[in-house]
Design a protein around this motif. Structure first.
Motif, PDB file in Angstrom:
ATOM      1  N   ILE A 360       0.835  -1.203   0.000  1.00  0.00           N
ATOM      2  CA  ILE A 360       0.000   0.000   0.000  1.00  0.00           C
ATOM      3  C   ILE A 360       0.870   1.254   0.000  1.00  0.00           C
ATOM      4  N   ARG A 361       1.971   1.226   0.720  1.00  0.00           N
ATOM      5  CA  ARG A 361       2.840   2.406   0.769  1.00  0.00           C
ATOM      6  C   ARG A 361       3.683   2.559  -0.491  1.00  0.00           C
ATOM      7  N   GLY A 362       3.644   1.541  -1.355  1.00  0.00           N
ATOM      8  CA  GLY A 362       4.453   1.623  -2.574  1.00  0.00           C
ATOM      9  C   GLY A 362       5.896   1.230  -2.356  1.00  0.00           C
ATOM     10  N   ASP A 363       6.218   0.647  -1.190  1.00  0.00           N
ATOM     11  CA  ASP A 363       7.593   0.226  -0.920  1.00  0.00           C
ATOM     12  C   ASP A 363       7.893  -1.156  -1.503  1.00  0.00           C
ATOM     13  N   LEU A 364       6.847  -1.857  -1.893  1.00  0.00           N
ATOM     14  CA  LEU A 364       7.038  -3.181  -2.489  1.00  0.00           C
ATOM     15  C   LEU A 364       6.226  -3.237  -3.771  1.00  0.00           C
ATOM     16  N   ALA A 365       6.884  -3.582  -4.889  1.00  0.00           N
ATOM     17  CA  ALA A 365       6.177  -3.713  -6.163  1.00  0.00           C
ATOM     18  C   ALA A 365       5.458  -5.057  -6.203  1.00  0.00           C
ATOM     19  N   VAL A 366       4.321  -5.070  -6.855  1.00  0.00           N
ATOM     20  CA  VAL A 366       3.551  -6.312  -6.946  1.00  0.00           C
ATOM     21  C   VAL A 366       4.395  -7.428  -7.558  1.00  0.00           C
ATOM     22  N   GLY A 367       5.232  -7.073  -8.520  1.00  0.00           N
ATOM     23  CA  GLY A 367       6.073  -8.068  -9.173  1.00  0.00           C
ATOM     24  C   GLY A 367       7.089  -8.708  -8.238  1.00  0.00           C
ATOM     25  N   ASP A 368       7.380  -8.024  -7.126  1.00  0.00           N
ATOM     26  CA  ASP A 368       8.356  -8.575  -6.169  1.00  0.00           C
ATOM     27  C   ASP A 368       7.693  -9.279  -4.991  1.00  0.00           C
ATOM     28  N   LEU A 369       6.359  -9.326  -4.999  1.00  0.00           N
ATOM     29  CA  LEU A 369       5.638  -9.857  -3.832  1.00  0.00           C
ATOM     30  C   LEU A 369       5.947 -11.327  -3.575  1.00  0.00           C
ATOM     31  N   GLU A 370       5.984 -12.131  -4.644  1.00  0.00           N
ATOM     32  CA  GLU A 370       6.175 -13.565  -4.426  1.00  0.00           C
ATOM     33  C   GLU A 370       7.533 -13.855  -3.788  1.00  0.00           C
ATOM     34  N   ALA A 371       8.554 -13.194  -4.288  1.00  0.00           N
ATOM     35  CA  ALA A 371       9.889 -13.403  -3.723  1.00  0.00           C
ATOM     36  C   ALA A 371       9.928 -12.931  -2.270  1.00  0.00           C
ATOM     37  N   ALA A 372       9.294 -11.781  -2.006  1.00  0.00           N
ATOM     38  CA  ALA A 372       9.291 -11.244  -0.639  1.00  0.00           C
ATOM     39  C   ALA A 372       8.556 -12.199   0.295  1.00  0.00           C
ATOM     40  N   TRP A 373       7.422 -12.720  -0.175  1.00  0.00           N
ATOM     41  CA  TRP A 373       6.665 -13.690   0.640  1.00  0.00           C
ATOM     42  C   TRP A 373       7.537 -14.906   0.959  1.00  0.00           C
ATOM     43  N   ASN A 374       8.137 -15.471  -0.090  1.00  0.00           N
ATOM     44  CA  ASN A 374       8.865 -16.722   0.097  1.00  0.00           C
ATOM     45  C   ASN A 374      10.101 -16.530   0.971  1.00  0.00           C
ATOM     46  N   ASP A 375      10.794 -15.388   0.815  1.00  0.00           N
ATOM     47  CA  ASP A 375      11.956 -15.117   1.665  1.00  0.00           C
ATOM     48  C   ASP A 375      11.539 -15.023   3.135  1.00  0.00           C
ATOM     49  N   ARG A 376      10.463 -14.284   3.375  1.00  0.00           N
ATOM     50  CA  ARG A 376      10.017 -14.090   4.748  1.00  0.00           C
ATOM     51  C   ARG A 376       9.535 -15.407   5.353  1.00  0.00           C
ATOM     52  N   PHE A 377       8.861 -16.200   4.538  1.00  0.00           N
ATOM     53  CA  PHE A 377       8.360 -17.484   5.041  1.00  0.00           C
ATOM     54  C   PHE A 377       9.519 -18.394   5.445  1.00  0.00           C
ATOM     55  N   ALA A 378      10.545 -18.416   4.607  1.00  0.00           N
ATOM     56  CA  ALA A 378      11.710 -19.242   4.927  1.00  0.00           C
ATOM     57  C   ALA A 378      12.356 -18.764   6.224  1.00  0.00           C
ATOM     58  N   ALA A 379      12.418 -17.441   6.408  1.00  0.00           N
ATOM     59  CA  ALA A 379      13.062 -16.893   7.604  1.00  0.00           C
ATOM     60  C   ALA A 379      12.274 -17.232   8.867  1.00  0.00           C
ATOM     61  N   ASP A 380      10.942 -17.095   8.836  1.00  0.00           N
ATOM     62  CA  ASP A 380      10.142 -17.269  10.061  1.00  0.00           C
ATOM     63  C   ASP A 380       9.721 -18.709  10.284  1.00  0.00           C
ATOM     64  N   PHE A 381       9.525 -19.459   9.190  1.00  0.00           N
ATOM     65  CA  PHE A 381       8.963 -20.812   9.322  1.00  0.00           C
ATOM     66  C   PHE A 381       9.987 -21.901   9.013  1.00  0.00           C
ATOM     67  N   GLY A 382      11.154 -21.482   8.508  1.00  0.00           N
ATOM     68  CA  GLY A 382      12.215 -22.459   8.266  1.00  0.00           C
ATOM     69  C   GLY A 382      11.935 -23.411   7.127  1.00  0.00           C
ATOM     70  N   VAL A 383      10.986 -23.059   6.266  1.00  0.00           N
ATOM     71  CA  VAL A 383      10.587 -23.957   5.178  1.00  0.00           C
ATOM     72  C   VAL A 383      10.498 -23.137   3.898  1.00  0.00           C
ATOM     73  N   LYS A 384      10.848 -23.775   2.798  1.00  0.00           N
ATOM     74  CA  LYS A 384      10.746 -23.124   1.498  1.00  0.00           C
ATOM     75  C   LYS A 384       9.337 -23.355   0.934  1.00  0.00           C
ATOM     76  N   VAL A 385       8.671 -22.298   0.493  1.00  0.00           N
ATOM     77  CA  VAL A 385       7.335 -22.446  -0.099  1.00  0.00           C
ATOM     78  C   VAL A 385       7.445 -23.272  -1.380  1.00  0.00           C
ATOM     79  N   ASP A 386       6.636 -24.314  -1.492  1.00  0.00           N
ATOM     80  CA  ASP A 386       6.799 -25.236  -2.623  1.00  0.00           C
ATOM     81  C   ASP A 386       5.903 -24.909  -3.804  1.00  0.00           C
ATOM     82  N   ARG A 387       4.857 -24.086  -3.572  1.00  0.00           N
ATOM     83  CA  ARG A 387       3.996 -23.703  -4.699  1.00  0.00           C
ATOM     84  C   ARG A 387       3.170 -22.479  -4.290  1.00  0.00           C
ATOM     85  N   PRO A 388       2.756 -21.688  -5.273  1.00  0.00           N
ATOM     86  CA  PRO A 388       2.057 -20.432  -4.948  1.00  0.00           C
ATOM     87  C   PRO A 388       0.797 -20.618  -4.110  1.00  0.00           C
ATOM     88  N   SER A 389       0.050 -21.715  -4.319  1.00  0.00           N
ATOM     89  CA  SER A 389      -1.168 -21.906  -3.522  1.00  0.00           C
ATOM     90  C   SER A 389      -0.828 -22.188  -2.063  1.00  0.00           C
TER      91      SER A 389
END
Lengths: 490, 490
Positions: A360-389
């Motif tokens: 919303i603040r424009g600090d993250l582009a929609v095109g970078d969302l998937e990478a940002a999600w997956n990086d954060r998930f790996a950091a907090d949950f210790g697991v690599k996201v295996d598919r977008p769903s």
């Protein structure tokens, strides 16, 4: 008739019509014939048109200008009507219509993209939704922070700054706890076997009764995604049933009972007025969560449940009440927010909060969302996201424009933690009743302290009034850490 | 946008809102929690307020003044909108509100009076309802006959004079037939035993399927009084179940399927427009009655039903298909209209028509109604009314202000008789399909000839167009006399 009376009479009809629109939503998710979907969207749009016209009716401004509040209740009514009117009139009608049109379309695109694991197929419409909500937030904020303005719609008085600071305090403790729990030597077993769907629904009804659900003013049905719906004297709940996962049915039911009991517990004098609904998403979630987790997943209540389930379902691979309590509260790695346990759940919310704030603040582009999600998930949950769903396509929220909504889930958990501390202090022998399958001392306390007041106080003040102290994350984290240390022998 | 387009867009939203109000009624009678009744009446009143405001919106007059019909369909739309607008605006808002208030109250008083067999307890409010409807009829008639104006609301184009003349021709033939049937040496047996409620509902569903009910756009539920509800892509039906009376469940279902198939069969281009609903109560009833009686109670179809019921329910005291057909069509003396057979049914309607016409015209005082009812009943049915709930307190209609409605039931039967004659002429081998439990040749014919046209033609013209001849009572009486002569060996 005074201006106040005129305004309240007008508002009362609007509230009644809003109940009708809500019932239409219930119908759609439970009993509507499939082939009626297209016509229904037209019916809903017509109702929304009526409601929007009433909510932006210029007479409201005149009445608000002249009305005098005779007491605190009247003052609270006027405050809520004024806020609703100002929000409704700040957003240009053309923008509101465009948001309705695009989000309605985007939900279908999201569902298809999720089914096909197709992130690029979803990004253009997501970008459009974000642009529209940025515009709406800017219109509402009038110079302030657009994301704060969006949060305020769901949780009046909350800001990204205070939520963000609290989440930053919570996150390291939860990440650390998660590591210790998953690394513990003792790991609880789960249930085995199959559980008949009719028997599950019968027990779900008994659980709703145990938590004080008023069947004279509600009902339980099956829906794809459990929800509660309605206010006043008609607050219905839904659950889902899967043969191998009875806890899903039972805890969805208890969760929705918490929401419905909040609505049903509000002083009937407030029915069909602005005070007659739950005051915010966060406070609402505090009721569903304390019913579901602090009470429903407690050692005392699950002890009773264990006996009931053995009597109803026979053997299911768990031999004693302690092991059953551990099974109910089992912590497991997983990608999906809605299936998360108490340790993981808030970590899911925190990452969504950070990501959507940046979007919303424009600090993250929609095109970078998937990478940002997956990086954060790996950091907090210790697991690599295996598919977008299993990743950024799992939730419907963003597709329908719900930005600023996710944090209210964790706010609800935090409030539930505070209420639970105060409740236990007031009723030291609560476990004796819970161990008999009787939640009424707790539900009575919550009705008296929280539910009956409806929208009388602002959300934070509602919780502070109920607890006798200012809410923060401490009680929730203390409760979670103590509970899982006991279960996992940490 | 032309004036026509503007008007139709406005009307479309009104039609969608009317569907919403209808769905609320369905909800109330099927799934609503009991404790929600008071709140629901406020929700309904708010919806009625919205609909009344739209139906009397002055822009409609402007649009009607400017709109030009491009074709017959557009002309029919304008005709129906104009009639609705004129009716809505002829009745002063204060009178409409008073009627709504009094009839809502009167229904409760009637229900209590019926339960207590208390005629004097009902008469004052009935007198008030009659006075209000007289006033409304006078406002609508603008110098004409008030009772005609009330009839016109349910059956446009029909008048008390033409209906009365037809009823006068029908009555002696039916009274005579009734005497011969009840005096016949051969008297059919009824069913014995109990019929499981779940098995009844399963067969009810199969019957609905046999009559072409589209489950993708409808559903079947249980209600105290069976009804159908909704239009376009969402037309739902209800039935009732009693362990010892399976025909009640089955024929209520087939009856409501007839109503629902009419709505579902209308050309989808007319959906959410004035043409998109059944054209009148009489034509609606013609569909429910031909499904229920001429088709559902035919020798051919009941032959198939007999085999199905034996397979599903085992022995029930009837040994062959002819005896089963006779049991389905058994003629018995009785006080209650809704339980009446094809011989008695129209006699019930005729006496109500004569009585209510006299009440509205002021020719019969409310205080004399009970005596008039009982005298007429003795004359036509040969039986003395033993209590008011078996007499003038049996029907809800008058308490809720439905004057001019009763005759449409018999009009429906008359229209069904005409349609049946034309149908049999067009499909001589219809019985072969019915004997296999397949009603589709008949339902397809009805969809093509009647249903798909919706409100395109006036009610009488709708039937005349379908049949190829002007409708009158002849075909119905010929059908009834022949049918019962065969069953009773007259």
């Amino acid at each position: 008739m005074s201006a106040y009376d005129d305004l309240m009479a007008f508002q009362r009809e609007t509230e009644a019509l809003a109940q009708v629109a809500g019932r239409l939503g219930w119908d759609q998710e439970t009993v509507m014939p499939r082939g009626a979907a297209e016509q229904r969207s037209e019916e809903m749009a017509a109702m929304e048109g009526v409601l929007h016209a009433r909510r932006t009716d210029r007479r409201i401004a005149d009445w608000l200008g002249q009305a005098r509040a005779a007491d605190d209740v009247a003052a609270a009514q006027l405050r809520l009507i004024r806020r609703s009117y100002e929000r409704a009139t700040k957003v240009p009608a053309s923008l509101a219509q465009e948001i309705a049109r695009v989000t309605s379309m985007a939900q279908g695109i999201w569902a298809e993209a999720r089914a096909k694991e197709d992130v690029p197929g979803f990004l253009p419409v997501l970008a459009e939704v974000i642009r529209l909500r940025q515009e709406e937030g800017a219109a509402l904020a009038a110079g302030g922070d657009p994301y704060d303005a969006l949060i305020d719609d769901y949780e009046p008085g909350a800001t990204a700054a205070t939520i963000g600071a609290m989440f930053d305090r919570m996150r390291p403790r939860l990440v650390a706890l998660r590591g210790r729990v998953l690394g513990a030597a003792k790991q609880p077993a789960g249930l085995s076997g199959k559980f008949g769907e009719e028997a599950q629904m019968r027990f779900a009804r008994d659980l709703a009764t145990a938590f004080g659900y008023d069947w004279n003013r509600g009902r339980l049905d099956i829906a794809v995604h459990p929800f509660s719906s309605g206010s006043g004297d008609d607050a219905r709940i839904t659950t889902r049933v899967a043969e191998t996962d009875p806890f899903n049915c039972f805890y969805s039911t208890i969760h929705e009972v918490g929401h419905a009991c909040y609505e049903l517990g509000i002083d009937l004098d407030y029915r069909l007025t602005p005070l007659g609904s739950g005051v915010s998403m966060g406070v609402h979630e505090s009721q569903s969560r304390i019913y579901e987790n602090q009470l429903g997943r407690s050692r005392a209540f699950t002890g009773w449940m264990f006996g009931e389930m053995r009597a109803r379902f026979g053997e299911f691979g768990i031999d004693d009440a302690d092991a059953f309590h551990a099974a109910v509260n089992r912590v497991q790695p997983g990608f999906i927010r809605t299936e998360a346990d108490e340790v993981h759940y808030n970590l899911h919310i925190m990452m969504r909060f950070d990501l959507e704030r940046a979007l919303i603040r424009g600090d993250l582009a929609v095109g970078d969302l998937e990478a940002a999600w997956n990086d954060r998930f790996a950091a907090d949950f210790g697991v690599k996201v295996d598919r977008p769903s299993h990743g950024m396509l799992q939730d419907v929220h963003w597709s329908v424009g719900l930005f600023g909504y996710f944090p209210t889930y964790t706010l609800g958990n935090v409030y539930a933690g505070c209420l639970h501390r105060a409740l236990r202090a007031d009723i030291p022998d609560l476990d004796e009743a819970l161990a008999r399958g009787d939640a009424s001392p707790a539900t009575g306390w919550l009705r008296e302290r929280v539910q009956r007041h409806g929208g009388l106080r602002e959300p934070r003040a509602t919780i502070a009034h109920a607890c006798g102290f200012e809410p923060d994350e401490g009680p929730l984290l203390d409760y979670i850490e103590a509970k899982f240390a006991a279960i996992y022998d940490l």
